[in-house]
Design an enzyme around this catalytic site. Structure first.
Site, PDB file in Angstrom:
ATOM      1  NE  ARG A 146       5.985  -4.347  44.019  1.00 35.41           N
ATOM      2  CZ  ARG A 146       5.925  -4.109  45.313  1.00 35.41           C
ATOM      3  NH1 ARG A 146       5.020  -4.731  46.059  1.00 35.41           N
ATOM      4  NH2 ARG A 146       6.768  -3.262  45.882  1.00 35.41           N
ATOM      5  CB  SER A 157      -6.262  -0.667  50.157  1.00 35.21           C
ATOM      6  OG  SER A 157      -5.281   0.253  50.590  1.00 35.21           O
ATOM      7  CG  ASP A 160       3.668  -5.671  50.180  1.00 32.33           C
ATOM      8  OD1 ASP A 160       3.053  -5.200  49.202  1.00 32.33           O
ATOM      9  OD2 ASP A 160       3.708  -5.113  51.288  1.00 32.33           O
ATOM     10  N   GLY A 190       4.125   4.855  49.492  1.00 27.89           N
ATOM     11  CA  GLY A 190       2.658   4.910  49.423  1.00 27.89           C
ATOM     12  C   GLY A 190       2.043   4.933  50.811  1.00 27.89           C
ATOM     13  CE  LYS A 206       0.153  -3.358  46.565  1.00 26.37           C
ATOM     14  NZ  LYS A 206      -0.386  -2.721  47.754  1.00 26.37           N
ATOM     15  NE  ARG A 243      -0.501   0.561  59.855  1.00 24.63           N
ATOM     16  CZ  ARG A 243      -0.195   0.354  58.558  1.00 24.63           C
ATOM     17  NH1 ARG A 243       1.067   0.395  58.157  1.00 24.63           N
ATOM     18  NH2 ARG A 243      -1.154   0.136  57.667  1.00 24.63           N
ATOM     19  CE  LYS A 271       7.786  -1.084  52.754  1.00 19.51           C
ATOM     20  NZ  LYS A 271       6.647  -0.270  52.316  1.00 19.51           N
ATOM     21  CB  SER A 272       3.227  -2.220  57.863  1.00 12.45           C
ATOM     22  OG  SER A 272       3.113  -2.540  56.510  1.00 12.45           O
ATOM     23  CD  GLN A 322      -0.356   1.812  51.273  1.00 10.67           C
ATOM     24  OE1 GLN A 322      -0.735   2.462  50.304  1.00 10.67           O
ATOM     25  NE2 GLN A 322       0.865   1.317  51.359  1.00 10.67           N
TER      26      GLN A 322
END
Ligand code: S3P
Length: 431
Positions: A348, A169, A317, A96, A344, A29, A24-25, A171
């Site tokens: 969570r 982070s 995660d 996010g 998140k 990108r 996913k990451s 992100q």
């Protein structure tokens, strides 16, 4: 979101090979870099989950031509100038990563945009990105002084800054890097704890320059990137669900080829090994700049451990499914330093503690993590994903070993990162 699912426990164990979908990451990108680079970028094994589709849709609204052909994503980029002022609101859905990285890109673009998302995004903290981007000179506003969506961004000429990240982070780091690529001067980012470095790797892959040593990242500004071909490895965060499934289910063996093994993401392997799991990682090779390999996990006798400190960003995660793993380990597992779990897709810590308790787990929340006592048999109940894909998948994996069936409410949240999850899961059930 109405999607209840009845899940029955497995009778004879799990066995088979699963090629998990693209990371996913890295998929996010690849779309972003393809959109700001010059030329045609081709993405193979792109994750067609709802989050990454949100990224594609935002960049289309920013004027980029993106299409799918023969299972590949093809992006026609024209450099930074190819991005145009959107006439529509940019909707990031539940993502996010889309929100924060997009903010970094928009910080240096000379136009106005508005970002909105779903109810979960509306509760997630954005000042961690708004503040450094304002220091670069970008105008950003949003609810509560720029903490929450909807966000309004007017980018333009920006100046390099030196910034120490207050939270570990990737992100936030990536948002500042993406702004830094457009700024005047060299942006310096100090990272107190190592987080995933896919952005740094991909800048180099797209012909850009970035230096990273001992937690100090330097990004020269005014860079142009060049299109390339990206092969997305399988997502270790998706593979983690099957690793745990094999370890906790009697009579099981699962093989997971082509999984990304970036050192900033493999905390789950460390945890499984320390808990005593039967796990093998083989056929390791480098695909572009990302290490990739085959993971095999078998039914295991597990023991509780402590998980804390520098390891947390490398498995952030995976902590919901690690909590499930710990319910099947002898002794106590303590998870510390994981406050980030509270911000998140949902809180969570609350979500996983509440839902696993319904299944009979001995688990309690702490300020910065959880304490789990095992080994505990799990029973049937009605549980809820809380609209969070990773909570939903953790509960679906739990249902494999429950003594009765489990009803999972809001199971469609899983489409955010793994639309074919249930097909893959059921393909492992031995007859
Ligand atoms: C991500 C970074 C992590 C992770 C998220 C994806 C990324 O978030 O939890 O699922 O792609 O950069 P933080 O960087 O905020 O910890």
């Amino acid at each position: 979101m109405q999607s209840d699912k009845i899940l029955n426990p497995v009778k004879n164990g799990l066995c088979g090979v699963i090629e998990v979908p693209g990371d996913k990451s890295i998929s996010h990108r690849a779309v972003m870099f393809g959109s700001i680079a010059s030329g045609k970028t081709i993405i193979h094994n792109f994750l067609k989950g709802e989050d990454c589709i949100s990224t594609v849709s935002c960049f289309k609204k920013l004027g980029i031509k993106i299409e799918e052909k023969n299972n590949q994503i093809i992006i026609e980029g024209s450099g930074w100038e190819g991005l145009k002022e959107p006439s529509e609101i940019l909707d990031v859905g539940n993502s996010g990563t889309t929100t924060r990285l997009l903010m970094g890109i928009l910080a240096g673009r000379p136009f106005h945009s508005i970002i909105i998302g779903d109810d979960s995004i509306a509760k997630r903290p954005m000042k961690r990105v708004t503040e450094p981007l304002r220091k670069l000179g970008c105008t950003i506003d949003g609810r509560d002084g720029g903490e929450y969506t909807p966000l309004s961004i007017r980018g333009g000429e920006i100046e390099a800054i030196s910034y120490t990240l207050p939270v570990a982070s990737a992100q936030v780091k990536s948002a500042i890097i993406l702004a830094g690529l457009q700024a005047n001067g060299v942006t310096t980012i100090i990272e107190p704890m190592k987080t995933r470095d896919h952005t740094e790797k991909m800048i180099r892959q797209f012909g850009g320059t970035i230096h990273s040593e001992d937690g100090v990242i330097k990004v020269p500004g005014k860079q142009s990137l060049m299109a390339t071909e990206v092969y997305v490895p399988g997502d270790i965060s998706s593979a983690a669900f099957f690793m745990v499934a094999a370890a906790i289910t009697p009579n099981s063996s699962i093989k997971l080829p082509n999984v990304g093994l970036n050192p900033t993401r493999i905390g789950i392997l460390d945890v499984l090994k320390r808990m005593g799991a039967c796990i093998k990682v083989e056929e390791i090779r480098t695909s572009q700049m990302e290490p990739v390999g085959t993971i095999t996990v078998e039914t295991s006798e597990l023991e509780g451990i402590e998980i804390s400190g520098d390891l947390i960003p490398a498995l952030i995660d995976e902590l919901p499914v690690i909590a499930l793993l710990a319910t099947q380990a002898k002794g106590t597992t303590i998870i510390r330093d994981a406050e980030e779990l509270k911000v998140k897709e949902t809180n969570r810590i609350d979500a996983i503690v509440n839902e696993l308790k319904k299944l009979g787990a001995d688990i309690e929340a702490t300020e910065d993590g959880m304490i789990i006592h095992g080994k505990t048999p799990l029973h049937g109940a009605t549980v809820d994903s809380w609209g969070d894909h990773r909570i939903g998948m953790t509960l679906a994996i739990a249902s494999i070993i429950t003594s009765e069936s489990v009803v999972l409410n809001h199971s469609s949240a899983i489409n955010v990162s793994y639309p074919s999850f249930f097909d893959d899961l059921y393909s492992l059930f031995k007859l």
